[in-house]
Design an enzyme around this catalytic site. Structure first.
Site, mmCIF file in Angstrom:
data_model
loop_
_atom_site.group_PDB
_atom_site.id
_atom_site.type_symbol
_atom_site.label_atom_id
_atom_site.label_comp_id
_atom_site.label_asym_id
_atom_site.label_seq_id
_atom_site.Cartn_x
_atom_site.Cartn_y
_atom_site.Cartn_z
ATOM 1 N N ASN A 1 74.997 53.424 -6.662
ATOM 2 C CA ASN A 1 75.177 54.660 -7.433
ATOM 3 C C ASN A 1 75.073 54.433 -8.941
ATOM 4 O O ASN A 1 74.340 55.144 -9.632
ATOM 5 C CB ASN A 1 76.541 55.270 -7.068
ATOM 6 C CG ASN A 1 76.884 56.452 -7.937
ATOM 7 O OD1 ASN A 1 77.613 56.322 -8.916
ATOM 8 N ND2 ASN A 1 76.333 57.611 -7.624
ATOM 9 N N LYS B 1 93.868 52.469 -7.739
ATOM 10 C CA LYS B 1 92.646 51.977 -7.074
ATOM 11 C C LYS B 1 93.005 51.678 -5.631
ATOM 12 O O LYS B 1 94.173 51.437 -5.322
ATOM 13 C CB LYS B 1 92.152 50.700 -7.767
ATOM 14 C CG LYS B 1 90.712 50.371 -7.490
ATOM 15 C CD LYS B 1 89.765 51.156 -8.376
ATOM 16 C CE LYS B 1 88.333 50.985 -7.914
ATOM 17 N NZ LYS B 1 87.372 51.610 -8.843
ATOM 18 N N GLY C 1 85.254 57.673 -5.174
ATOM 19 C CA GLY C 1 84.411 56.626 -4.592
ATOM 20 C C GLY C 1 84.375 55.368 -5.444
ATOM 21 O O GLY C 1 84.832 55.343 -6.576
ATOM 22 N N ASP C 2 83.841 54.323 -4.858
ATOM 23 C CA ASP C 2 83.543 53.060 -5.565
ATOM 24 C C ASP C 2 82.535 52.365 -4.643
ATOM 25 O O ASP C 2 81.871 53.043 -3.838
ATOM 26 C CB ASP C 2 84.822 52.237 -5.780
ATOM 27 C CG ASP C 2 84.605 51.022 -6.693
ATOM 28 O OD1 ASP C 2 84.438 51.222 -7.905
ATOM 29 O OD2 ASP C 2 84.572 49.889 -6.204
ATOM 30 N N GLN D 1 91.650 50.196 -14.625
ATOM 31 C CA GLN D 1 91.520 51.653 -14.552
ATOM 32 C C GLN D 1 92.524 52.355 -15.475
ATOM 33 O O GLN D 1 92.226 53.414 -16.028
ATOM 34 C CB GLN D 1 91.744 52.095 -13.094
ATOM 35 C CG GLN D 1 91.275 53.496 -12.777
ATOM 36 C CD GLN D 1 89.772 53.595 -12.564
ATOM 37 O OE1 GLN D 1 89.201 52.775 -11.871
ATOM 38 N NE2 GLN D 1 89.147 54.594 -13.146
HETATM 39 P P1 NDP Z 1 77.459 50.966 -4.608
HETATM 40 O O1 NDP Z 1 78.140 50.568 -3.351
HETATM 41 O O2 NDP Z 1 76.783 52.279 -4.683
HETATM 42 O O3 NDP Z 1 76.418 49.857 -5.062
HETATM 43 C C1 NDP Z 1 76.796 48.536 -5.280
HETATM 44 C C2 NDP Z 1 75.524 47.732 -5.559
HETATM 45 O O4 NDP Z 1 75.900 46.409 -5.926
HETATM 46 C C3 NDP Z 1 74.636 47.606 -4.342
HETATM 47 O O5 NDP Z 1 73.322 47.498 -4.761
HETATM 48 C C4 NDP Z 1 75.144 46.292 -3.734
HETATM 49 O O6 NDP Z 1 74.189 45.653 -2.887
HETATM 50 C C5 NDP Z 1 75.380 45.485 -4.964
HETATM 51 N N1 NDP Z 1 76.364 44.426 -4.692
HETATM 52 C C6 NDP Z 1 77.586 44.571 -4.133
HETATM 53 N N2 NDP Z 1 78.203 43.381 -4.008
HETATM 54 C C7 NDP Z 1 77.335 42.483 -4.516
HETATM 55 C C8 NDP Z 1 77.369 41.098 -4.665
HETATM 56 N N3 NDP Z 1 78.433 40.373 -4.267
HETATM 57 N N4 NDP Z 1 76.308 40.500 -5.254
HETATM 58 C C9 NDP Z 1 75.246 41.243 -5.683
HETATM 59 N N5 NDP Z 1 75.149 42.564 -5.536
HETATM 60 C C10 NDP Z 1 76.170 43.174 -4.954
HETATM 61 O O7 NDP Z 1 78.604 50.859 -5.747
HETATM 62 P P2 NDP Z 1 78.642 51.524 -7.174
HETATM 63 O O8 NDP Z 1 77.277 51.564 -7.751
HETATM 64 O O9 NDP Z 1 79.450 52.763 -7.071
HETATM 65 O O10 NDP Z 1 79.538 50.475 -7.985
HETATM 66 C C11 NDP Z 1 78.978 49.339 -8.626
HETATM 67 C C12 NDP Z 1 79.999 48.791 -9.620
HETATM 68 O O11 NDP Z 1 80.327 49.813 -10.581
HETATM 69 C C13 NDP Z 1 81.330 48.348 -9.046
HETATM 70 O O12 NDP Z 1 81.831 47.270 -9.812
HETATM 71 C C14 NDP Z 1 82.214 49.556 -9.266
HETATM 72 O O13 NDP Z 1 83.573 49.214 -9.303
HETATM 73 C C15 NDP Z 1 81.726 50.003 -10.618
HETATM 74 N N6 NDP Z 1 82.005 51.389 -10.958
HETATM 75 C C16 NDP Z 1 81.584 52.409 -10.155
HETATM 76 C C17 NDP Z 1 81.841 53.708 -10.506
HETATM 77 C C18 NDP Z 1 81.284 54.859 -9.738
HETATM 78 O O14 NDP Z 1 81.457 55.997 -10.190
HETATM 79 N N7 NDP Z 1 80.641 54.648 -8.615
HETATM 80 C C19 NDP Z 1 82.648 54.038 -11.697
HETATM 81 C C20 NDP Z 1 82.967 52.892 -12.531
HETATM 82 C C21 NDP Z 1 82.676 51.632 -12.130
HETATM 83 P P3 NDP Z 1 74.369 45.753 -1.288
HETATM 84 O O15 NDP Z 1 73.953 47.140 -0.944
HETATM 85 O O16 NDP Z 1 73.467 44.701 -0.787
HETATM 86 O O17 NDP Z 1 75.818 45.462 -1.011
#
Ligand code: NDP
Length: 448
Positions: free
Chosen positions: A243, A128, A167-168, A113
């Site tokens: 997201n 974080k 969020g994350d 980050q």
């Molecule tokens: P969400 O919680 O909204 O979504 C995460 C997604 O990934 C879900 O579909 C989840 O499935 C899936 N997932 C989680 N763990 C696993 C796993 N072990 N194997 C396969 N699929 C998995 O999170 P975000 O979309 O916010 O974040 C996703 C990634 O992006 C993370 O790495 C986060 O750090 C990164 N990120 C997010 C930002 C943001 O603004 N939100 C900014 C920058 C980076 P399930 O629902 O089944 O758990």
């Protein structure tokens, strides 16, 4: 040569001082290795021990989170916040709620980050946090009580000019609302700038929800342009359905890209006609269902259990948007065999170091997360600006600024890659461009 041996010795020290933290080790290794050509031209950074200071977080907070579930049973989770580096501004970075969360994951995310925030050029340090709490299957009341218990400790450590969480994974608008409400009660202050990702009715910014996914695709547009690829008509796969994934799919579809697959932690679906995004949003954002439910509404789509297989689907663009380590060397081989041209990380470090090296060696143009997914935190920075001004900008205005920031991040990474002799290596370029900003500030601020 001497620079390389200094870096190797520092990395050995990081492993010895942070045992059993493989995610943190991997993040540090990637950055240190790519800084070698830069440091050879800047021995003063080594003399000032900037790297020795950067691999050590400024502050690491670890606390107990005790809360009561719907059956009256007391539950105990671990809470974390790393305040990693404040050279450029208040600590800034998301909160993750997932059973896999531990000190290694929080430190790796905090370290990444720092450079990501620097790339945005906004005044934000890096931090974080999160907890090993599993939000899956919890009622609204349980989520609220957990968030309140978490904030009952975190509130002492955060503030609009000190540390601004967002969020994350597992933390969306609902959780930020509960966290903000409890912060306000405990601190007895309506300081909107203390958290970002807030609801629009209490200080949130338009575009924050879409920002990481949209920003990722703005970054991909730059990559495609440099490679002479017309995005319209390409086929993409996007892992995850949270997201980042949902809004990356939305923007890809705006640009005429056909997205044929997405996933969650239970498996993936293929819809050869192109993902029905309204359906996906309803399943994931409203009904909070598993991805398999998509095939009940679209019988021609297919569900496959397990996550790794998604990378065997033919595509020209692959965007890993789920979680760290999800795209390994085997997946990289499969993508390459099936004709992938662009890979860009929506998630944080979803591509293993081996898979990243493979893409770089085989001319697959690769966009590293700390540059490609910086749109979320950039828009959080814009939310902080609006909170300070007590103004709300329009969707188009925030989207315009987001796009400009993503274009400038791409330009900075590309330019550093060119300057340091490896023009298609955006990993090297992003690490050097981000590091340079932080390191110069640290040099100016003295030994603290
Ligand atoms: P969400 O919680 O909204 O979504 C995460 C997604 O990934 C879900 O579909 C989840 O499935 C899936 N997932 C989680 N763990 C696993 C796993 N072990 N194997 C396969 N699929 C998995 O999170 P975000 O979309 O916010 O974040 C996703 C990634 O992006 C993370 O790495 C986060 O750090 C990164 N990120 C997010 C930002 C943001 O603004 N939100 C900014 C920058 C980076 P399930 O629902 O089944 O758990």
């Amino acid at each position: 040569m001497q620079t390389k041996s200094t870096i190797d010795a520092l990395y050995a020290q990081v492993i010895a001082r942070n045992p059993n933290e493989p995610e943190f080790h991997a993040a540090v290794k990637e950055v240190l290795e790519s800084l070698v050509p830069y440091l050879e031209n800047h021995p003063e950074m080594l003399e000032a021990r900037i790297l020795d200071r950067l691999v050590e977080p400024e502050r690491f907070i670890h606390f107990r989170v005790a809360w009561v579930d719907d059956h009256g049973i007391v539950r105990v989770n671990r809470g974390f916040r790393v305040q990693y580096n404040s050279a450029l501004g208040p600590y800034k970075g998301g909160l993750r709620l997932h059973p896999s969360v531990n000190a290694s994951i929080i430190k790796f995310l905090g370290f990444e980050q720092v450079f990501k925030n620097a790339l945005t050029t906004l005044p934000m340090g890096g931090g974080k946090g999160g907890s090993d709490f599993d939000p899956k299957g919890k009622s609204d009341g349980e989520i609220m009580r957990f968030c309140q218990a978490f904030m009952s400790e975190l509130y002492r450590h955060i503030g609009a000019d000190l540390d601004v969480p967002a969020g994350d994974i597992g933390v969306g608008g609902r959780e930020i609302g509960y966290l903000y409400g409890y912060y306000k009660k405990l601190a007895n202050l309506h300081t909107q700038g203390v958290l970002t990702g807030k609801g629009l009715h209490f200080g949130g910014s338009l575009v924050r929800t879409q920002a990481t996914g949209y920003g990722l695709v703005y970054f991909v547009e730059n990559m495609a342009k440099d490679r002479g690829i017309d995005l319209a008509g390409q086929t993409a796969i996007v892992s995850g359905s949270g997201n980042v994934a949902i809004y990356a799919i939305e923007k890809l579809q705006h640009l005429g890209v056909k997205v044929v697959a997405c996933s969650d932690s239970s498996g993936y679906i293929i819809d050869e006609r192109g993902i029905d995004l309204d359906l996906l949003k309803d399943l994931k954002e409203v009904r909070r269902e598993r991805i398999q439910a998509y095939t009940q509404a679209v019988p021609s789509a297919t569900f496959f259990p397990g996550c790794a297989g998604i990378w065997t689907i033919p595509c020209t663009i692959a965007l890993p948007c789920a979680t760290q380590g999800e795209l390994d060397l085997e997946a990289a081989h499969a993508l390459m065999k099936n004709g992938v041209k662009l890979v860009a990380e929506g998630a944080n470090m979803p591509t293993t170091l081996e898979a990243t090296a493979y893409f770089l060696d085989h001319d697959v143009y690769f966009g590293p997360g700390k540059a490609a997914n910086a749109g979320g935190v950039a828009t959080s920075g814009l939310e902080m600006s609006q909170n300070s001004l007590r103004l709300s900008w329009t969707f188009d205005e925030v989207d315009r600024q987001l796009k400009a920031i993503m274009n400038s991040i791409y330009a900075a990474a590309k330019s550093a890659a060119v300057t340091y002799g490896d023009p298609d290596n955006l990993v090297l370029g992003a690490n050097i461009a981000g590091f340079e900003r932080v390191a110069k500030a640290m040099m100016s601020e003295g030994v603290i």
